[in-house]
Design a protein around this motif. Structure first.
Motif, mmCIF file in Angstrom:
data_model
loop_
_atom_site.group_PDB
_atom_site.id
_atom_site.type_symbol
_atom_site.label_atom_id
_atom_site.label_comp_id
_atom_site.label_asym_id
_atom_site.label_seq_id
_atom_site.Cartn_x
_atom_site.Cartn_y
_atom_site.Cartn_z
ATOM 1 N N GLY B 370 -4.850 0.137 0.092
ATOM 2 C CA GLY B 370 -4.643 -1.203 0.627
ATOM 3 C C GLY B 370 -4.521 -1.278 2.133
ATOM 4 N N CYS B 371 -5.223 -0.398 2.843
ATOM 5 C CA CYS B 371 -5.087 -0.392 4.296
ATOM 6 C C CYS B 371 -5.699 -1.636 4.920
ATOM 7 N N GLY B 372 -6.633 -2.272 4.176
ATOM 8 C CA GLY B 372 -7.213 -3.512 4.685
ATOM 9 C C GLY B 372 -8.289 -3.316 5.737
ATOM 10 N N ARG B 373 -8.685 -2.088 5.998
ATOM 11 C CA ARG B 373 -9.733 -1.877 7.005
ATOM 12 C C ARG B 373 -11.028 -2.546 6.574
ATOM 13 N N VAL B 375 -11.397 -5.223 4.934
ATOM 14 C CA VAL B 375 -11.308 -6.664 5.180
ATOM 15 C C VAL B 375 -11.549 -6.949 6.655
ATOM 16 N N ARG B 376 -10.995 -6.086 7.505
ATOM 17 C CA ARG B 376 -11.087 -6.364 8.936
ATOM 18 C C ARG B 376 -12.459 -6.023 9.518
#
Lengths: 380, 439
Positions: B370-373, B375-376
């Protein structure tokens, strides 16, 4: 054409990937924590080493057992380093001297209850290490609030000394607003300062910058507290290292520290009977678990939002709750509970704070997009 | 120097263009056999109009455009049709294949005759492009004549020429801009006239400074109304959506076309092909292919007849190392891995990349942390980590709510994923299932 060609690898694009992996992230965080850990071990000596050893070893063992129970590959599960990191963080959040079953219990709660009941790595909805700490803090409140003086500040009452945060808080609750700042309060209680802090303070006052020697000691780490949280300087260094390696991004720590600092500066003094805008920002930023929380706990990827806007909201929420607990709550420290509280809001934040869809005529889009006919291809 | 880019997401993979960016384009000898599939482009396969045993001259039409989105196919050599077969392409689809045995005695030079272009109307230009088999050479192979058939209610403000070549390794477009800038410029003028574009912009990333300078000189010399815009290096800037945002600051709404924001985007190689089709009457039967990668012994850029087997191209290019473990047709971010070197070069083959073990070492997959990289870095503003979950759990309705159809499989999410999850693969599967109407 023929089917005898199997000598080349065939897989879907993309064919190149970054070197950054789950494992490299975990090890980078461990590396970044090492200076502060070593500082804590040096300051508190052998007992703190046993605490760390127990928390780390038990965390790794619990992880292995749970992987086995859940029929995962044990070696592969342990390889990612996440259990080691959780164990280290649990240990860093423990007081230096305490019965050794407490860190083991904290690791058990962190790994078995928080991490594995929801499916292991990536599935927990709270920071395991902080949940473990909270669990034992409420289970053994006595043992969890026995603080040892660091080597550099050896006092007569070494074993039962209190942390500066606790000290000011107790005084506040017992004696009511006194109209003086936390540093003056510590001074009036006869708290010692290290010679180096005195010298640094003198140097800065000679160039016209006034600061409290207590805050200098707080920053360096000459203070009693949990094993890994005392040196704000080394934790900051570790945090900057993670930022530089792009393991974490700036949004959460900066939003947290800025919100917290701003609130403390504005309202922090009022509890001591001082006017607005007199709060001791540095005292609160460098004391307790704020630095450890901001750079290492709040940035835990599993339990933080995935969009930039979400991260800012999350960081600001932690800042707000840390401030509220510290200044208005009955507990001396608030960062770990504030982070746990905001952990639970992450699914909600992620549900509502979404990235803007490319080409969406949102607030920003309207400006750029030429009007086009509403008819036309739409997704199936 | 002022540079431009777009701001939403994107990644910076090592560009690795130094293998081949300074190698001039070399012409590959005509192979003994060419393999021409009728699936050279997006849309309906062209209809084969020759049969086994037919003699064909170079440039003869052997496949008829079969639908609105389709293109013609031409013989890339003079010879005899020896077989009509079926081929499985790297993307998994199967298509008819025309095999032509080259006539060794015959003249195999590409036909060129200067024809007047000033009198061509917009309809004639589109018709001619369809007849000459011109398709987008950037990789998507969208038939160019379709882009050039502007509906009556739409107008074109900008013609944006795509010289970005944002995929690592590839340098074919770079070389075309350096060595055939005049044809690119002439083609751009012809194209702009045909679609009545008011302004012409060429977008080039600044890792090709020499191309930017050379184009500017050529434009100044030809006194052409063309602006070259230097762009910051960032993947996937070569996608038309990101390119238009970077160059003219407009965003194409979801499921819309560049035309909906008043622009047409054409690759530099395609512009050159347009020039050759319109001014020289040459059908699209050859293209520049970059042979590169750590495993390529002599990386370079090669003018190759369409239908040349990859093995023949590699042989001429000096072969590949023994450590080569993977061949990619196209770029490393979006190209297809190929399992056999018997595959022919098609109109869409921008490069053949040979990767060695060091580049293809398998990564260990871990659970999503879930680091979200992802998404970014998603340039489309999607949430790959949630999107992948919907596909794995077969919740296709939820996948649509996460805008899976906006995904263009650029690979940014998977490129940065520390858990090494096969995100793009799941999106490809999900999109194709949803297109087939799976609920």
């Amino acid at each position: 054409m023929s089917h005898e060609f199997q000598e080349f690898i065939v897989e879907t694009s993309p064919h190149i990937k970054t070197k950054s992996s789950t494992r490299s992230i975990m090890w980078a965080v461990i590396l970044a924590l090492l200076p502060a850990t070593i500082w804590g071990l040096y300051m508190f000596g052998l007992p703190s080493f046993y605490v760390l050893l127990c928390s780390i070893v038990s965390a790794v063992i619990f992880e292995g057992v749970m992987a086995k129970v859940m029929k995962r590959e044990v070696r592969r599960t342990l390889r990612d380093g996440s259990a080691l990191l959780t164990g280290l963080l649990v240990g860093m959040n423990m007081p230096p001297v305490l019965p050794l079953y407490i860190p083991v219990a904290a690791s058990f709660f962190a790994i078995v209850v928080i991490k594995w009941t929801f499916g292991g790595l990536g599935k927990n909805w709270m920071n395991p290490a902080l949940a473990g700490r909270a669990f034992v803090a409420f289970s053994w409140p006595g043992a969890m609030s026995v603080w040892t003086s660091p080597r550099s500040l050896a006092r007569l009452d070494a074993i039962s000394s209190v942390s500066p945060l606790g000290e000011t808080k107790t005084l506040l609750v017992e004696a009511g607003p006194s109209g003086i700042s936390s540093a003056e309060l510590l001074h009036s209680l006869g708290n010692p300062v290290t010679p180096i802090a005195t010298r640094v303070t003198e140097f800065f006052s000679s160039i016209g910058i006034q600061m409290s020697p207590y805050n200098v000691d707080l920053f360096i780490g000459n203070v009693s507290g949990s094993i890994g949280e005392i040196s704000a300087m080394l934790l900051l260094l570790g945090g900057l290292y993670l930022l530089g390696r792009k393991v974490i991004s700036w949004e959460i720590p900066i939003a947290y520290l800025a919100t917290f600092g701003l609130l403390i500066w504005t309202f922090g003094g009022t509890r001591y009977g001082l006017p607005l805008f007199t709060g001791d920002v540095w005292f609160h930023l460098f004391s307790g678990g704020v630095m450890l929380g901001a750079w290492f706990m709040a940035t835990d990827m599993v339990t933080s939002p995935c969009t930039r806007a979400g991260m800012l909201i999350y960081g600001m929420g932690i800042g707000l709750f840390t401030f509220a607990i510290r200044i208005y709550g009955s507990l001396p420290e608030g960062s770990s509970l504030a982070i746990l509280l905001m952990n639970t809001t992450v699914p909600l934040i992620d549900m509502y704070v979404r990235p803007r869809r490319f080409g969406d005529r949102g607030s920003l889009g309207k400006k750029f997009i030429k009007k086009s006919t509403p008819a036309g291809g739409n997704e199936s | 120097m002022k540079t431009f880019t777009w701001h939403k997401g994107g990644v910076h993979p090592p560009d690795k263009k130094s293998f081949s960016q300074d190698k001039p384009i070399l012409e590959v000898p005509v192979p003994e056999q060419v393999f021409l599939t009728t699936a050279q482009h997006v849309g309906a396969y062209s209809k084969v109009i020759v049969s086994v045993g037919d003699q064909v001259q170079i440039g003869d039409k052997i496949g008829e455009s079969a639908g609105y989105i389709s293109a013609s196919l031409h013989a890339s050599v003079t010879g005899k049709v020896s077989k009509i077969d079926v081929i499985t392409l790297p993307n998994g689809s199967r298509a008819p294949l025309v095999i032509i045995n080259t006539d060794q005695e015959a003249d195999q030079s590409v036909p060129k005759e200067v024809v007047p272009v000033d009198t061509l109307t917009a309809e004639e230009v589109a018709k001619k492009l369809e007849d000459r088999g011109v398709v987008g050479l950037g990789g998507a192979t969208f038939p160019t004549h379709v882009k050039f058939s502007i509906p009556r209610n739409k107008s074109v403000e900008y013609l944006v020429i795509n010289g970005v070549e944002c995929e690592p390794y590839l340098t074919a477009d770079h070389r075309v801009m350096l060595e055939h800038a005049d044809e690119v410029v002439q083609g751009a003028i012809l194209a702009a006239k045909a679609i009545k574009a008011e302004k012409i912009i060429i977008g080039v990333e600044v890792n090709k400074m020499n191309a930017i300078e050379h184009l500017r000189e050529t434009i100044a010399h030809a006194n052409a109304p063309i602006t070259v815009m230097p762009l910051k290096v960032k993947y996937p800037q070569g996608d038309e959506k990101q390119l238009l945002k970077a160059t003219i600051g407009r965003e194409i709404p979801p499921a819309k076309l560049p035309l909906d924001v008043g622009a047409v985007v054409v690759n530099v190689g395609t512009v050159r092909a347009i020039y050759q089709a319109l001014a020289l009457n040459t059908p699209l039967i050859e293209r520049v292919v970059t042979v590169t990668g750590e495993g390529a012994l002599q990386p370079g850029n090669f003018l190759t007849r369409i239908g040349t087997p990859v093995a023949k191209l590699l042989e001429f290019a000096g072969g590949y190392s023994q450590n080569t473990t993977k061949f990619i047709s196209g770029g490393p971010m979006m190209g297809n891995a190929i399992n056999t070197l018997d595959l022919p070069i098609t109109k869409g083959t921008s490069g053949i990349i040979a990767l060695e073990h060091a580049q293809t070492r398998p990564f260990i997959e871990t659970p999503c942390i879930g680091c979200g990289r992802c998404v970014r870095v998603c340039p489309m503003g999607l949430r790959p980590r949630y999107l992948a979950k919907t596909i794995v759990n077969r919740r296709y309705k939820d996948a649509k709510k996460e805008y899976i159809m906006d995904c263009k499989e650029c690979g940014c999410c998977q490129y940065v994923c520390p858990a090494k999850l096969p995100l793009v693969h799941s999106f490809k599967v999900g999109k194709s299932l949803i297109r087939r109407g799976v609920q």
